[in-house]
Design an enzyme around this catalytic site. Structure first.
Site, PDB file in Angstrom:
ATOM      1  CB  THR A 124       5.447   5.719   4.693  1.00  0.00           C
ATOM      2  OG1 THR A 124       4.657   4.538   4.863  1.00  0.00           O
ATOM      3  CG2 THR A 124       5.324   6.155   3.246  1.00  0.00           C
ATOM      4  CE  LYS A 183       0.850   7.353   2.372  1.00  0.00           C
ATOM      5  NZ  LYS A 183       0.694   8.571   3.159  1.00  0.00           N
ATOM      6  CB  THR A 196       3.958  -7.205  17.683  1.00  0.00           C
ATOM      7  OG1 THR A 196       3.359  -7.743  18.869  1.00  0.00           O
ATOM      8  CG2 THR A 196       4.609  -8.330  16.886  1.00  0.00           C
ATOM      9  CB  SER A 245      -0.062  13.962  -0.189  1.00  0.00           C
ATOM     10  OG  SER A 245      -1.097  14.001   0.759  1.00  0.00           O
ATOM     11  CB  SER A 302       3.334  22.433  13.510  1.00  0.00           C
ATOM     12  OG  SER A 302       2.640  21.510  12.716  1.00  0.00           O
ATOM     13  CG  HIS A 325       2.859  11.999   0.133  1.00  0.00           C
ATOM     14  ND1 HIS A 325       1.991  11.081  -0.433  1.00  0.00           N
ATOM     15  CD2 HIS A 325       2.348  12.302   1.349  1.00  0.00           C
ATOM     16  CE1 HIS A 325       0.990  10.875   0.396  1.00  0.00           C
ATOM     17  NE2 HIS A 325       1.175  11.584   1.487  1.00  0.00           N
TER      18      HIS A 325
HETATM   19  C1  LIG Z   1       0.243   8.597   4.656  1.00  0.00           C
HETATM   20  C2  LIG Z   1       0.972   9.644   5.440  1.00  0.00           C
HETATM   21  C3  LIG Z   1       1.588   9.329   6.656  1.00  0.00           C
HETATM   22  C4  LIG Z   1       1.361   8.021   7.331  1.00  0.00           C
HETATM   23  O1  LIG Z   1       2.082   7.007   6.724  1.00  0.00           O
HETATM   24  P1  LIG Z   1       1.523   5.511   6.854  1.00  0.00           P
HETATM   25  O2  LIG Z   1       2.718   4.682   6.626  1.00  0.00           O
HETATM   26  O3  LIG Z   1       0.465   5.379   5.807  1.00  0.00           O
HETATM   27  O4  LIG Z   1       0.965   5.369   8.229  1.00  0.00           O
HETATM   28  C5  LIG Z   1       2.397  10.266   7.259  1.00  0.00           C
HETATM   29  N1  LIG Z   1       2.575  11.484   6.713  1.00  0.00           N
HETATM   30  C6  LIG Z   1       1.970  11.839   5.563  1.00  0.00           C
HETATM   31  C7  LIG Z   1       2.206  13.201   5.013  1.00  0.00           C
HETATM   32  C8  LIG Z   1       1.133  10.940   4.901  1.00  0.00           C
HETATM   33  O5  LIG Z   1       0.502  11.307   3.805  1.00  0.00           O
END
Ligand SMILES: *Cc1c(COP(=O)(O)O)cnc(C)c1O
Length: 410
Positions: free
Chosen positions: A247, A250, A280, A191, A139, A219
């Site tokens: 995600t 974002k 859910t 990020s 990691s 990101h």
């Molecule tokens: C924000 C973030 C997440 C989590 O994503 P969410 O949808 O906000 O829970 C995972 N990995 C990184 C690198 C992030 O910056």
């Protein structure tokens, strides 16, 4: 002696406060059609207009009429909630369509939705250790808290690799027993610094040592690659990655998380991950909005070009003003302050005196001594907003006597 719970709880918060990392949330109301403007309600006094400079709604998709229309329609057609877990009545047609779209976005056979990116990382990395007993996870030291949580919860062996250091990664891989199952977990865009990993190089090493690869593209999805498939799409390396995680909250502007992988991998995580099974499922409006957002971004590369142009424009302004903008290869523009008290003070004054909202980034999100302001210019931040911001920072840098060009705060 009865336990004094209240004192213990109070002390815990005091500890955070004494380290200068007590978090105060800004009370904001984003204004549709006026991105990146918002109304800020201060603790005392009247609400005021502010320019948001630290949103992760990187492309303004949270207000794209195409996305909003899809969400409205889903509510009208299907109602509010999904009505259950995925297994018990909560797999709506929207979920099925969205997973197919995500699989296509990353060139994978399948995808799996979670309620957030955090949950997708936590649940998947934990579950992989159960499916593959003895799995050694390699990691990157700057991996997100959600990946670290998943790796820890799995309880298996882990090796922490120096950030974006392929030589160190190779040394760690070479030390491990050749017969042990292995996984390399890393991110594309980090990020807090805005740097980007060598995906092809990492994948090549993983292959050499027969390790699986897990890439967090949170990101980058929506923002990189000709269709918004992330840096792995841009670098034509998606096929070399076993699991791509992203995600919907974002750049896609909605909420939710996912992994994309081959069908058997998706089937295994689907079958074992508690964080997927016992909760859910996402409401139809969110899944419909995310679907519309992904499809729209696939076809609008010009918004990605504009996004990169805006980031470059802001970096150039900061550099010209002698502000210590940290080297970033991405759309993220961090400016070093190097002290938590100054960082919070500048952020407070920007908000109260200049109508500029940027959250201070302090320990433990970043190492001590590297406290910073982290700006995320979007395609909707204008030249005038950038000039105003740069002027405000110049004044505050002088006022607070913070070093320029990467020096140490006086
Ligand atoms: C924000 C973030 C997440 C989590 O994503 P969410 O949808 O906000 O829970 C995972 N990995 C990184 C690198 C992030 O910056």
């Amino acid at each position: 002696m009865p336990i004094d719970y209240q004192a213990a709880i109070r002390n815990a918060v005091e500890q955070v406060r004494s380290e200068g990392r007590y978090r105060v949330f800004a009370d904001l109301k984003r204004r549709r059609g006026d991105f990146p403007m918002a109304t800020w309600t201060p603790p005392t006094g009247d609400p005021r207009d502010v320019v948001v400079w630290c949103s992760n709604d990187y492309l303004g998709q949270g207000q794209n009429p195409v996305v909003l229309e899809a969400m409205h329609r889903a509510i009208d057609e299907a109602g509010s909630g999904s009505g259950g877990t995925r297994n018990i009545s909560g797999t709506t047609h929207y979920h099925v369509e969205l997973e197919a779209e995500l699989a296509d976005l990353h060139g994978k056979a399948g995808a799996l939705l979670f309620t957030s990116g955090y949950v997708s990382n936590e649940a998947t990395l934990e579950t992989l250790q159960r499916i593959l007993p003895g799995l050694i996870i390699f990691s990157d030291e700057l991996n997100h808290a959600s990946m670290i949580a998943g790796i820890r919860h799995g309880g298996g062996p882990r090796k922490i690799c120096r950030h974006n250091d392929l030589e160190h990664l190779e040394a760690l891989l070479a030390e491990a027993p050749p017969a042990a199952p292995k996984l390399v977990a890393f991110e594309s865009v980090y990020s807090m610094d805005g740097d980007i990993s060598d995906i092809a190089g990492t994948a090549a090493l993983a292959k050499k040592y027969a390790a699986l690869t897990y890439l967090d593209e949170v990101h980058a999805v929506g923002m990189y690659g000709p269709r918004g498939g992330g840096v792995s799409e841009r670098d034509r390396a998606a096929a070399d990655i076993d699991i791509i995680e992203g995600t919907l909250g974002k750049a896609f502007g909605v909420m939710g998380g996912y992994i994309a992988a081959d069908s058997e991998m998706v089937d295994a995580i689907r079958s074992y991950a508690g964080g997927f099974i016992f909760t859910t499922s996402l409401p139809p409006a969110l899944t419909a909005g995310a679907l519309a957002s992904i499809r729209w971004l696939k076809q609008h590369n010009e918004i990605r070009e504009r996004h990169q142009e805006r980031a470059a424009a802001l970096k150039a302004r900061f550099a010209a003003a002698g502000l210590p903008v940290m080297p970033s290869l991405s759309h993220i523009v961090p400016v070093l302050v190097g002290d938590p008290v100054h960082c919070k003070m500048i952020s407070d004054m920007l908000l109260a005196d200049y109508g500029v909202y940027v959250q201070p980034i302090n320990y433990p999100t970043v190492p001590r001594g590297t406290e910073r302001l982290r700006f995320t210019p979007t395609p909707f931040h204008t030249d005038a907003m950038m000039d105003h911001l740069t002027g405000a920072l110049e004044q505050l840098w002088a006022k607070c006597n913070v070093a320029r060009l990467g020096g140490v705060a006086a």
